[in-house]
Design an enzyme around this catalytic site. Sequence first.
Site, PDB file in Angstrom:
ATOM      1  N   GLU A 103     119.352 135.956  -8.657  1.00 28.47           N
ATOM      2  CA  GLU A 103     118.516 137.105  -8.258  1.00 28.47           C
ATOM      3  C   GLU A 103     118.064 137.921  -9.454  1.00 28.47           C
ATOM      4  OE1 GLU A 103     119.905 138.943  -4.445  1.00 28.47           O
ATOM      5  OE2 GLU A 103     121.854 138.725  -5.416  1.00 28.47           O
TER       6      GLU A 103
ATOM      7  N   CYS B 102     117.135 131.945  -0.233  1.00 25.28           N
ATOM      8  CA  CYS B 102     117.411 132.755   0.962  1.00 25.28           C
ATOM      9  C   CYS B 102     116.653 134.077   0.950  1.00 25.28           C
ATOM     10  CB  CYS B 102     118.904 132.985   1.126  1.00 25.28           C
ATOM     11  SG  CYS B 102     119.632 133.885  -0.254  1.00 25.28           S
TER      12      CYS B 102
HETATM   13  C1  PEP Z   1     117.415 138.551  -2.101  1.00 23.71           C
HETATM   14  O1  PEP Z   1     117.529 139.403  -2.982  1.00 23.71           O
HETATM   15  O2  PEP Z   1     116.487 137.727  -2.056  1.00 23.71           O
HETATM   16  C2  PEP Z   1     118.405 138.482  -1.018  1.00 23.71           C
HETATM   17  C3  PEP Z   1     118.374 137.527  -0.124  1.00 23.71           C
HETATM   18  O3  PEP Z   1     119.324 139.472  -0.961  1.00 23.71           O
HETATM   19  P1  PEP Z   1     119.043 140.932  -0.332  1.00 23.71           P
HETATM   20  O4  PEP Z   1     117.668 140.918   0.266  1.00 23.71           O
HETATM   21  O5  PEP Z   1     120.130 141.146   0.649  1.00 23.71           O
HETATM   22  O6  PEP Z   1     119.150 141.804  -1.549  1.00 23.71           O
HETATM   23 MG    MG Z   2     119.407 140.449  -3.174  1.00 24.51          MG
END
Ligand code: PEP
Ligand code: MG
Length: 582
Positions: free
Chosen positions: A440, A511
């Site tokens: 990320e 994801c």
């Molecule tokens: C993302 O950052 O893409 C992720 C799936 O996590 P979140 O949206 O929960 O930060």
């Molecule tokens: Mg995230």
Amino acid sequence: MTLSCCGLGVATARAIAIGPAFLLDRSPLAIAPRSVDPVEVVAELQRLEEALSAAQGALRSVRGQVPRSTPVKVTEFIDSHLLMLEDAALVEPARALIREQFFSAEWALEHHRMSLVKVFEEMEDPYLRSRRDDVDHVVQHILSFLLGGRISDADEEADLSDCVVIAHDISPADTVVLRHRGVAAFVTEYGGPMSHTAILARSLNIPAVMGVRNVTSYFKQGETVVVDGEAGIVLADVDAGILEHYRKRMRVLEKRRSHLQRLVGEPSISADGISVSLLANLELPEDTLAARANGAAGVGLYRTEFLYMNRENLPDEDEHLAAYLEVIRGLRGIPVTIRTLDLGVDKQVDGNPASCPPVCNPALGLRAIRLCLKEPELFRPQLRAILRASACGPVRLMIPMLSSMQELGSVLTLIEQVREELESEGLAFDPDMPIGGMIEVPAAALSARAFARRLDFLSIGTNDLIQYTLAIDRIDDTVSYLYDPLHPAILRLIRMTIEAGQARGIPVSMCGEMAGNPRCVPLLLGLGLRELSMQPGSLLEIKEIVRGSHIADLERATRDLFVRMDELEPDQLAKAIKHICF
Ligand code: PEP
Ligand code: MG
């Protein structure tokens, strides 16, 4: 002349609604500062108590009217508001203001409401920031009783069936009531797509547009309004042609939904025979139902933050375990990827021991795995529970926000210690439970080969990867136009991550929201992704794309795109991407 306004769309399975406007009086209550005479303090305190108990009674009665068929999520929202109302700490500061500073009951409560709201508004995380709505609704509910029950009574008798309700704000409890009264859609001035109200609207299948400035002043009672929850558009005073256009779109969407439904049991295999695993993202244990109903092959992201919300203490190991077992049971044998806690300085919740001073860039602060490593008492019960759950079904553990190998080393050491602890206590776990990391942060993508050496799988979290790579706050409206999943830098980081996984022979999934975006999926397949995790509602649409794709062709076109990427002007690049994606 047609009137149109834009806001943040809350698209549901029914994306469009048309109906007469019903302007609901949900404007915030204007409370002027007022002091009382010291001799009136007891009476003011008494007024506050009476309003509090009237508010509790009214909400209990809403709770009692909720039919059995209502999703658990809905009753949970009302319960959480009831819990807040019953929590002595909620109004204690207001009582102190009456006793010590001789504020009137309503001014004391309003003063307290404003300071609570400020605390929530300073949170960076959209979900936690949206908890502000809850506090706001609950305190306003009490205020309405201090001022004579204004919010709750006004529209009791009106026929709302098939209406588009337009309001300053709608609480989760209102949403349930409105649904029972058959509303077609709602539009609010306040709120965002991550608020409880928006989550409820989605789960109750009510399209909505939220965050439309001054919305209550635009529309006339009874005029026909079109709500496009997908585009975030509200139209009024439309001519017959526009109306027919939207009616036609509604019919097309309806047909499309039933067409997609036929794909539930079909395999997710491309036209040239390549299998693509389509997984669901879960927020709450009961979301497993939607995951299965839409044919998910597993859960690629179970966000565990919900376990920590609407409470003052931290969940203990047993609570973690109970939630994970509920998910495992609900999934009936398909695997679940449990992501460890992703809270931070920007996402404080009650009971979080890491109460740090406010920071300038909370997204860059003590968040996710950084916080967990700093506060092992927050992390250890969760790790123990995930490992214990792995004895009862196919579980993968996933670590968010990794940015360095040292950090990963510390997590793996902690997991090893927890394994030894469980073993010495005679508690069962799967010793081979896969451990993966989220990519990320650009640093993680650039170091993906090193991460891939020590992990069993990688999962690309594009929501944050885009934020951190393009230096765009993902919740800041003013820069949202720059939030581009197809930016060449993002595509390169995705490709690097996929190649790192391929080189080590470990799975790489995605994801973030990009994985469920039909505009991006052909390119992701061309880049080599074979595991995509998304909101359950997107699964069938993406399956249709997979089944219609020739992945070998997409791979060839994507390779070609990368060769030419730096030579192309922006419009040529956009054209080349469009050529692959549409
Ligand atoms: C993302 O950052 O893409 C992720 C799936 O996590 P979140 O949206 O929960 O930060
Ligand atoms: Mg995230």
